[in-house]
Enzyme design. Structure first.
Site, PDB file in Angstrom:
ATOM      1  N   GLY B  69       0.766  -1.232   0.000  1.00 30.55           N
ATOM      2  CA  GLY B  69       0.000   0.000   0.000  1.00 30.55           C
ATOM      3  C   GLY B  69       0.801   1.289   0.000  1.00 30.55           C
ATOM      4  O   GLY B  69       0.215   2.373   0.022  1.00 30.55           O
ATOM      5  N   GLN B  70       2.139   1.199  -0.043  1.00 31.37           N
ATOM      6  CA  GLN B  70       2.905   2.442   0.013  1.00 31.37           C
ATOM      7  C   GLN B  70       2.616   3.277  -1.232  1.00 31.37           C
ATOM      8  O   GLN B  70       2.347   2.741  -2.302  1.00 31.37           O
ATOM      9  CB  GLN B  70       4.398   2.159   0.173  1.00 31.37           C
ATOM     10  CG  GLN B  70       5.079   1.606  -1.057  1.00 31.37           C
ATOM     11  CD  GLN B  70       6.538   1.317  -0.801  1.00 31.37           C
ATOM     12  OE1 GLN B  70       6.900   0.376  -0.124  1.00 31.37           O
ATOM     13  NE2 GLN B  70       7.413   2.142  -1.355  1.00 31.37           N
ATOM     14  N   LYS B  71       2.675   4.585  -1.041  1.00 33.52           N
ATOM     15  CA  LYS B  71       2.239   5.503  -2.089  1.00 33.52           C
ATOM     16  C   LYS B  71       2.906   5.201  -3.430  1.00 33.52           C
ATOM     17  O   LYS B  71       2.254   5.187  -4.475  1.00 33.52           O
ATOM     18  CB  LYS B  71       2.555   6.939  -1.663  1.00 33.52           C
ATOM     19  CG  LYS B  71       1.762   7.950  -2.429  1.00 33.52           C
ATOM     20  CD  LYS B  71       1.829   9.318  -1.752  1.00 33.52           C
ATOM     21  CE  LYS B  71       0.785  10.234  -2.361  1.00 33.52           C
ATOM     22  NZ  LYS B  71       0.613  11.442  -1.587  1.00 33.52           N
TER      23      LYS B  71
END
Lengths: 372, 185
Positions: B69-71
Site C-alpha cells: 500500500g505504500q504511495k
C-alpha cells in the site's frame, strides 16, 4: 445446483464472534472448511520410528551411540588431516567495506559447523533428552551437569569421563548450541521490541541511520517525505518497523556503519528510475529472513568459522552479506524488473542463500570478522 | 480425460472467486490475509510487491491478492484489477487523522475504475483492538461511504490480531459475490 453458501442455513453472528474470540480455533475453523493441507498419511512418525530402530540395532551391535560416533568420526578425520578449514577467498582483516559480493568463501569439507548441526539434530530427535534439549534452548542451564548427564547416558568412554577427546569435542558443540540459543533469544527479544516514537534512544538511532547512509544530506524532520529516500514506505518510518522491531533498525545501522560503500552502492541501485526498490523495506524483510535462518539453526557453519562466534555482530555480518548480495542480484536484472517483481526475485534469492548455507559457504563480506 | 472430468474441471473453474485486498500502507492487509489463511502473524514485514494466496472457503476457491500500500506502488494497483470479483479495502482505524483524507481519496478513485465496476466492496475497519480506534460508523462517515452508489458495499469493524469479525466480513463478501455470479447454479 445451489451453491453451498446458499443452501446452508446462515450461521448466527454470535457463533462467529465466539469463534473469533479464540484465535487458535479460528485458523482450524478456516482450514476445516477448506480441504487445505491434509496429507493422506503423515509419514514423519513412521520414518522416525524406523530411524530409531536402525539406531538401536547399531547401538546393540557396536556398543556405541550415535552422539559418540559423530564425535569420534570427526576426531578420526582430524587425525588423518582430512578436516581442515581451507582458504576463505579474500583477505579477512577488517578494512573499510569493499562493496562486492563475489567473496563467498567456502569451507572445503564440511567442518565443525556440520558436526554441531548434526549433534543438534541428534539431540532434537532424542526422546530421552527432551528436558536437556529444552534447557539448551532456554540458554539458562548448568552446562557441566547437563553435559555430564548426556555423556553417561550416551555411553561415552570411561563411564562418561569429561576429559576424553570425544567428550571434549561434544562439550564444544554443546557450547555452540547453547550460545546459539542465547543469541536466538536475544535477537527475538530485540525483534519484539517496538520502535517507540516517544523513546529518544530509538529516535536517535533512526537519525544515525540517516547520517550514515546519506552523510552529505541534512537530517529530515522526524516525519517527512524525505524518509522515502532511504526506502521507507511513508512519512513515518516508525510504522515500518512492525514485525522486526528494533532488530530491523539495528541491522540497517550496522550495515551502513560497517559497510558504508556497500550501503552507498545499494542505495544507488535502489534509486534506479525504473527498477527502483525500497531499501529500508528490503532491509526489514531481510532481517526477517536472516532471523529465520538462525532460528532454524542453519548458521552453525558460519558462527563456528567466525572468530565472533554466535553473536549479534556475526548475525549482522551475515545480514550485511545478504543485503550486498541482494543488491547485486537485483542489479543483474537491469531494467527487466520493477518493484512488483520483488517477491519473485527475493524468493529465488532466498533459495540460493539456503543452498549456499547447506553447502557450508561462509556468507560474509570479505571485510568481515576473521576466522577462528 | 473423461467427459465427466472435463465437466468437473469446468465446474471447479466456475467456482473461483478473485478478491483484491487494497488499502494504505500499514493498514494490516497482509496480516488479515495470513490470519484468514491460518498462518503465523507475529512477524509481518511491510509488503514490497504483493502476496497471493489461494484458499478454499465454503466450497469456493478464493484467489486473494494482497498488494502493498505504500504511495509509490499504488500506481501498480491497476495491474491487478482485471477480473476482480471482490475488493477488500482495509483501513487502519487507529491511523493518524491526516491519513483518512488520503484513504478516502484512494478508495473513491478506485470506485471509478471500469474494471472494478460490479465488484463487491468490503471495508474492513481494522485494528479495533487498539485503544483510540475509531468505530466502523465513524470510519464510514470519514470515508463518505454513503455516497457509494456504484457498488454493493459493507463495512465491518475487525481486528486481524485477535481475529474478531474477519469471518463475518469474508462471509459477506463471498456471499454477495456468489449471489451475483453463481445465481444460475
Amino acid at each position: 445446483m445451489t451453491s453451498p453458501v446458499l443452501r446452508e442455513p446462515r450461521r448466527s453472528a454470535a457463533g462467529y464472534d465466539r469463534l473469533s474470540e479464540n484465535v487458535a480455533k479460528l485458523s482450524t475453523f478456516v482450514r476445516g472448511r477448506g480441504k487445505k493441507t491434509t496429507a493422506p498419511v503423515d509419514l514423519m512418525p513412521v520414518l522416525l520410528a524406523l530411524l530409531k530402530a536402525v539406531k538401536a540395532v547399531v547401538r546393540y551391535l557396536t556398543g556405541t551411540t550415535e552422539l559418540f560416533r559423530l564425535c569420534d568420526r570427526v576426531l578420526e578425520d582430524r587425525r588423518r588431516g582430512r578436516l581442515r578449514i581451507e582458504g576463505v577467498a579474500g583477505p579477512s582483516g577488517r578494512s573499510s567495506g569493499e562493496p562486492t559480493s563475489r567473496v563467498v568463501g567456502s569451507l572445503a569439507p564440511p567442518a565443525e559447523g556440520d558436526l554441531v548441526e548434526r549433534i543438534d539434530r541428534c539431540l532434537a530427535y532424542s526422546t530421552k533428552l527432551t528436558s536437556e534439549r529444552k534447557a539448551m534452548d532456554s540458554g539458562t542451564l548448568d552446562v557441566d551437569s547437563v553435559v555430564q548427564g548426556i555423556l553417561v547416558a550416551k555411553m561415552f568412554p570411561k563411564a562418561g569421563d569429561p576429559n576424553t577427546p570425544q567428550a571434549k569435542l561434544f562439550r564444544e558443540c554443546v557450547d555452540r548450541i547453547v550460545e546459539t540459543s542465547q543469541l536466538i533469544n536475544q535477537l527475538t527479544a530485540r525483534a519484539a521490541t517496538k520502535f517507540e516514537s516517544g523513546d529518544p534512544d530509538h529516535v536517535a538511532q533512526l537519525f544515525t541511520l540517516w547520517d550514515l547512509a546519506l552523510p552529505t544530506q541534512p537530517r529530515p524532520p522526524r516525519e517527512s517525505e524525505l524518509w522515502l529516500k532511504l526506502g521507507f514506505q511513508g512519512r513515518d518510518p516508525a510504522t515500518d518497523f512492525r514485525g522486526m522491531g528494533l532488530l530491523g533498525l539495528d541491522n540497517l545501522v550496522f550495515f551502513a556503519q560497517r559497510h558504508p560503500r556497500s550501503m552507498k552502492r545499494m542505495l544507488e541501485i535502489s534509486h534506479h528510475p525504473k527498477a527502483w526498490f525500497s531499501l529500508a523495506i528490503v532491509g526489514i524483510n531481510m532481517t526477517s529472513f536472516a532471523l529465520h535462518q538462525l532460528r532454524k539453526r542453519r548458521l552453525y557453519s558460519l558462527t563456528t568459522a567466525l572468530s565472533l562466534g554466535a553473536t549479534a555482530t556475526a548475525f549482522a555480518e551475515f545480514y550485511s552479506y545478504l543485503m550486498d548480495a541482494f543488491a547485486t542480484t537485483w542489479a543483474a536484472h537491469g531494467e527487466a524488473v520493477t518493484v512488483m517483481d520483488f517477491p519473485r526475485v527475493f524468493k529465488a534469492f532466498r533459495k540460493t542463500v539456503k543452498k549456499d548455507l547447506r553447502a557450508g559457504r561462509l556468507l560474509v563480506l570479505n571485510t568481515a570478522a576473521g576466522l577462528r | 480425460m473423461g467427459l465427466l472430468t472435463v465437466l468437473k474441471k469446468l465446474k471447479q473453474k466456475e467456482k473461483e472467486i478473485r478478491i483484491l485486498i487494497l488499502g494504505l500502507d500499514n493498514a494490516g492487509k497482509t496480516t488479515i490475509l495470513k490470519r484468514i489463511n491460518g498462518e503465523d502473524i507475529s512477524t509481518i514485514s511491510p509488503t514490497l510487491g504483493f502476496n497471493i494466496k489461494t484458499l478454499d472457503y465454503n466450497g469456493y476457491k478464493l484467489n486473494i491478492w494482497d498488494v502493498g500500500g505504500q504511495k509509490s506502488i499504488r500506481s501498480y494497483w491497476r495491474n491487478y484489477f482485471e477480473q476482480t470479483d471482490g475488493l477488500v479495502w482495509v483501513v487502519d482505524s487507529a491511523d493518524r487523522p491526516d491519513r483518512f483524507a488520503d484513504c478516502k481519496a484512494e478508495l473513491h478513485s478506485l470506485l471509478t475504475e471500469e474494471r472494478l465496476a460490479g465488484a463487491s466492496l468490503l471495508i474492513f475497519a481494522n485494528k479495533q483492538d487498539l485503544p483510540g480506534a475509531l468505530s466502523s460508523e465513524e470510519i464510514a462517515k470519514l470515508l463518505d461511504l454513503k455516497a457509494i452508489q456504484t457498488h454493493h458495499w459493507q463495512i465491518v469493524g475487525c481486528s486481524a490480531v485477535t481475529g474478531d469479525n474477519l469471518l463475518t466480513g469474508m462471509d459477506w463478501v463471498v456471499t454477495d459475490i456468489s449471489k451475483r455470479i453463481y445465481m444460475l447454479d
